[in-house]
Design an enzyme around this catalytic site. Structure first.
Site, PDB file in Angstrom:
ATOM      1  CG  HIS A 169      -2.183   0.742   1.026  1.00  0.00           C
ATOM      2  ND1 HIS A 169      -3.349   0.097   0.631  1.00  0.00           N
ATOM      3  CD2 HIS A 169      -2.497   2.054   1.112  1.00  0.00           C
ATOM      4  CE1 HIS A 169      -4.315   0.980   0.505  1.00  0.00           C
ATOM      5  NE2 HIS A 169      -3.822   2.189   0.796  1.00  0.00           N
TER       6      HIS A 169
ATOM      7  CG  ASP B  13     -10.552   3.608   5.192  1.00  0.00           C
ATOM      8  OD1 ASP B  13      -9.986   4.628   5.642  1.00  0.00           O
ATOM      9  OD2 ASP B  13     -10.354   3.181   4.044  1.00  0.00           O
TER      10      ASP B  13
ATOM     11  NE  ARG C 214      -8.058  11.127   6.108  1.00  0.00           N
ATOM     12  CZ  ARG C 214      -7.242  10.186   5.654  1.00  0.00           C
ATOM     13  NH1 ARG C 214      -7.645   8.934   5.565  1.00  0.00           N
ATOM     14  NH2 ARG C 214      -6.025  10.488   5.271  1.00  0.00           N
TER      15      ARG C 214
ATOM     16  CB  SER D 282      -7.020   5.420   6.301  1.00  0.00           C
ATOM     17  OG  SER D 282      -7.313   5.108   4.967  1.00  0.00           O
TER      18      SER D 282
ATOM     19  CE  LYS E 156      -7.646   1.503   3.141  1.00  0.00           C
ATOM     20  NZ  LYS E 156      -7.801   2.771   2.441  1.00  0.00           N
TER      21      LYS E 156
HETATM   22  N1  URA Z   1      -4.175   5.537   1.349  1.00  0.00           N
HETATM   23  C1  URA Z   1      -5.202   5.170   2.171  1.00  0.00           C
HETATM   24  O1  URA Z   1      -5.785   4.098   2.022  1.00  0.00           O
HETATM   25  N2  URA Z   1      -5.552   6.011   3.135  1.00  0.00           N
HETATM   26  C2  URA Z   1      -4.946   7.191   3.334  1.00  0.00           C
HETATM   27  O2  URA Z   1      -5.327   7.897   4.237  1.00  0.00           O
HETATM   28  C3  URA Z   1      -3.884   7.569   2.473  1.00  0.00           C
HETATM   29  C4  URA Z   1      -3.516   6.725   1.474  1.00  0.00           C
END
Ligand code: URA
Length: 434
Positions: free
Chosen positions: A82, A161, A168, A183, A187
């Site tokens: 990620h 989220d 956000r 966040s 996940k």
């Molecule tokens: N990627 C995400 O999933 N969340 C964030 O807040 C920033 C990047």
């Protein structure tokens, strides 16, 4: 429990309890707390931050807000990746087929654009027919069948989220260590990955502007990973200028396809290899980083990585004729060059500004319900360290909205700093935190 008193506490920078966090996450997800009260709390968190305990509680509450996936039926080790977000960041689209082509299963759930940064799901949707909205059952099936699936966040995986992320974006609360860490990690916990490589972007085109901030974010995410049993490696990468040359959804897909055909921009290649080498290591497929890079080079050169990408797209109903002939993906109505007003060398490209202009011309959302223009964006003709002559294009604005052309061109000119001195090459990988 009363949301007004929770907002009040956070506004005064007091710690909120696990029960209060759980109440907020559940009630907001279920629609019992309106957006304006959630926005007030998120803004207070963004301004005042959170303690370690609050961040852990928020992450777990968000991970528990929906279903959990069991990826163990795919493999004992499932490595995920990620990014904390960037401008021109098409790394997932290039890296994941490379990894899958090496026989390492890839089950990746990505996000949409956030603030001035783009999102992988929006980019993938630029491929006609490709379905990002896939059930968890199909997601797992796809990984079993073709070794890879890239999808958007399903309704029932960390739904809290999904709502907070969109909120956000709309209220400009993207740059926040507790909110980014919770966040991403919520996940990952819900998705059941047990190994994770994080691309923590640093610089002007990232949410973390300095290496120190990025290290704090890395530490925070590693701590959550440790508590949740996810072995996490953080790679700090440079986002002082956009990654690669294209910014915008279709434009980035075009660049990613070229990259998978082994025609890759140097900075993109460095990031892909740095992250990939760590993923291969975590998957238990190679201890030596250089050998892992050689494996990635081989799979790119032999065309196996591109072949895997075609399998991925076909399997989720994308039309691969658009990949064979990317001109079919189309081009915006207005493609306007931004010309250099002097001779010299490009010293700096303000990536945040490039990202914001790309959003302005249609490639991103200003309000959470906004439609995006897949063809809009920016193409860089010059990168940092390259020479430029007066009148030569520095970049091109792509848009379908004529009213945006003039402002975009003027602003984009400001994004480039030209010098008459030599410019030193900046490193792309700034550190690895294991
Ligand atoms: N990627 C995400 O999933 N969340 C964030 O807040 C920033 C990047």
């Amino acid at each position: 429990m009363d949301i007004k008193s929770i907002i009040g506490k956070k506004r005064e920078n007091k710690e909120i309890s696990k029960e209060e966090i759980e109440y907020f996450v559940k009630a907001y997800t279920e629609g019992e707390i309106p957006d304006y009260q959630a926005a007030a709390l998120i803004m207070a968190i963004c301004i005042n931050g959170m303690t370690e305990q609050e961040i852990l509680d928020l992450t777990v509450a968000m991970a528990n807000s929906g279903n959990k996936v069991d990826l163990s039926e795919i493999d004992d080790i499932v490595v995920d990746k990620h990014s904390t977000g960037g401008v021109g960041d098409k790394v997932t689209i290039v890296l994941m087929p490379i990894i899958a082509s090496l026989g390492i299963p890839v089950a990746k759930m990505s996000g949409r654009g956030l603030g001035f940064t783009g999102g992988t799901v929006d980019k993938l949707e630029a491929i006609p027919g490709y379905r990002t909205n896939v059930s968890v059952e199909e997601f797992v099936e796809n990984v079993k069948n073709v070794g890879i699936s890239l999808i958007g966040q399903t309704e029932n995986i960390a739904p809290a989220d999904k709502k907070i992320y969109a909120l956000r974006d709309a209220i400009n609360c993207t740059k926040s260590i507790p909110l980014i860490a919770s966040s991403i990690m919520s996940k990952k916990i819900a998705l059941g990955a047990n190994k994770l490589v994080l691309d923590i972007t640093v610089g002007n085109g990232a949410f973390m502007k300095t290496k120190q901030e990025a290290e704090r974010l890395a530490k925070c995410m590693k701590l959550i990973g440790q508590k949740a049993g996810i072995e996490t490696v953080c790679v700090l990468t440079n986002m002082e200028e956009p990654l690669g040359i294209n910014v915008g959804n279709t434009l980035e897909i075009k660049e990613a396809i070229e990259a998978l055909k082994n025609n890759m921009q140097e900075d993109l290649r460095e990031v892909v290899y740095a992250l990939g080498a760590q993923m291969i290591k975590l998957a238990g497929r190679g201890e030596d980083v250089n050998q892992n890079i050689a494996m990635m080079e081989e799979t790119l050169q032999s065309g196996k990585a591109y072949q895997k990408f075609l399998e991925l797209i076909t399997n989720q109903d994308g039309d691969i004729s658009f990949l064979h002939d990317t001109q079919k993906l189309g081009e915006a109505k207005y493609v306007i060059p931004v010309l250099s007003e002097k001779d010299g060398v490009v010293e700096q490209i303000d990536a945040e500004l490039v990202g914001s202009i790309s959003v302005y011309v249609g490639a991103g959302r200003v309000k959470k319900e906004d439609e995006i223009d897949m063809l809009a964006g920016i193409v860089l003709n010059k990168k940092r360290g390259q020479e430029v002559k007066t009148g030569e294009p520095l970049a091109y604005v792509h848009t379908n909205d004529e009213s945006k052309v003039k402002g975009a061109v003027e602003n984009l000119k400001q994004a480039f700093k030209i010098t008459d001195k030599k410019v030193k090459k900046a490193s792309t990988v700034l550190g690895i935190i294991k």
